[in-house]
Design a protein around this motif. Structure first.
Motif, short mmCIF file in Angstrom:
data_model
loop_
_atom_site.label_atom_id
_atom_site.label_comp_id
_atom_site.label_asym_id
_atom_site.label_seq_id
_atom_site.Cartn_x
_atom_site.Cartn_y
_atom_site.Cartn_z
N ASP A 113 14.10 -5.19 1.90
CA ASP A 113 14.81 -4.19 1.10
C ASP A 113 13.97 -3.76 -0.11
OD1 ASP A 113 16.94 -4.28 2.83
OD2 ASP A 113 18.18 -5.56 1.54
N ALA A 114 13.35 -4.72 -0.78
CA ALA A 114 12.54 -4.41 -1.97
C ALA A 114 11.33 -3.57 -1.59
CB ALA A 114 12.11 -5.70 -2.66
N ILE A 115 10.69 -3.90 -0.49
CA ILE A 115 9.52 -3.14 -0.03
C ILE A 115 9.92 -1.73 0.36
CG2 ILE A 115 7.80 -2.99 1.82
CD1 ILE A 115 7.67 -6.11 1.64
N ALA A 116 11.05 -1.59 1.05
CA ALA A 116 11.54 -0.26 1.44
C ALA A 116 11.87 0.57 0.21
CB ALA A 116 12.76 -0.41 2.34
N GLU A 117 12.42 -0.07 -0.81
CA GLU A 117 12.76 0.63 -2.05
C GLU A 117 11.49 1.12 -2.76
OE1 GLU A 117 14.70 -0.80 -6.17
OE2 GLU A 117 15.90 -1.24 -4.39
N ILE A 118 10.45 0.30 -2.80
CA ILE A 118 9.18 0.70 -3.42
C ILE A 118 8.58 1.88 -2.68
CG2 ILE A 118 6.78 -0.03 -3.78
CD1 ILE A 118 7.92 -2.82 -4.45
N ALA B 110 1.08 -0.89 -4.80
CA ALA B 110 2.14 -1.22 -5.75
C ALA B 110 2.40 -2.72 -5.69
CB ALA B 110 3.41 -0.45 -5.41
N LYS B 111 2.73 -3.30 -6.83
CA LYS B 111 3.02 -4.73 -6.89
C LYS B 111 4.52 -4.96 -6.94
CE LYS B 111 -1.08 -5.86 -9.54
NZ LYS B 111 -1.59 -6.41 -10.80
N VAL B 112 4.98 -5.93 -6.18
CA VAL B 112 6.37 -6.35 -6.26
C VAL B 112 6.46 -7.21 -7.52
CG1 VAL B 112 8.16 -7.74 -5.18
CG2 VAL B 112 6.72 -6.27 -3.77
N ALA C 180 10.17 4.10 -0.78
CA ALA C 180 11.01 5.29 -0.97
C ALA C 180 10.78 5.89 -2.35
CB ALA C 180 12.47 4.91 -0.79
N GLU C 181 10.66 5.04 -3.35
CA GLU C 181 10.42 5.52 -4.72
C GLU C 181 9.07 6.24 -4.81
OE1 GLU C 181 9.64 3.24 -8.80
OE2 GLU C 181 11.60 2.80 -7.91
N PRO D 6 0.83 -1.21 0.00
CA PRO D 6 0.00 0.00 0.00
C PRO D 6 0.86 1.26 0.00
CG PRO D 6 -0.78 -1.56 1.64
CD PRO D 6 0.56 -2.06 1.15
N ILE D 7 0.47 2.23 -0.82
CA ILE D 7 1.20 3.48 -0.96
C ILE D 7 0.26 4.62 -0.57
CG2 ILE D 7 2.40 5.02 -2.56
CD1 ILE D 7 3.85 2.37 -2.29
N GLU D 8 0.75 5.53 0.26
CA GLU D 8 -0.06 6.66 0.69
C GLU D 8 -0.43 7.53 -0.51
OE1 GLU D 8 0.14 10.33 3.89
OE2 GLU D 8 1.63 8.75 3.95
N GLY D 9 -1.70 7.87 -0.62
CA GLY D 9 -2.15 8.72 -1.71
C GLY D 9 -2.55 7.97 -2.96
#
Length: 77
Positions: free
Chosen positions: A65-70, A42-44, A72-73, A34-37
């Motif tokens: 790491d992958a979730i944190a990267e998504i 988002a799908k991995v 942050a992006e 889940p992404i705010e806004g």
């Protein structure tokens, strides 16, 4: 004063694993973040053969790491 219930309503739900809706990958599972806004998470870009494999990946170092990267992006635009 804000209650704990109000704080939970404002928090994003954690990443989760669900069955893939794409018919090309029928019978597999994916991790959604889940992404705010955003209305849709988002799908991995990985497919997993079982729900437990997807959940295990989410809690692995690579998954975190992958979730944190998504996240942050998405935050940076």
């Amino acid at each position: 004063m804000g209650s704990m219930k109000d704080k939970r309503k404002k928090m994003l739900p954690p990443p989760y694993a669900a069955e893939t809706k794409d018919v090309r990958f029928a019978g597999t599972f994916e991790v959604l973040v889940p992404i705010e806004g955003r209305n849709k998470p988002a799908k991995v870009p990985l497919q997993f053969p079982t729900l437990s494999a997807a959940e295990g990946w989410m809690h692995s170092a690579e998954g975190k790491d992958a979730i944190a990267e998504i996240l942050a992006e998405a935050k940076n635009g």
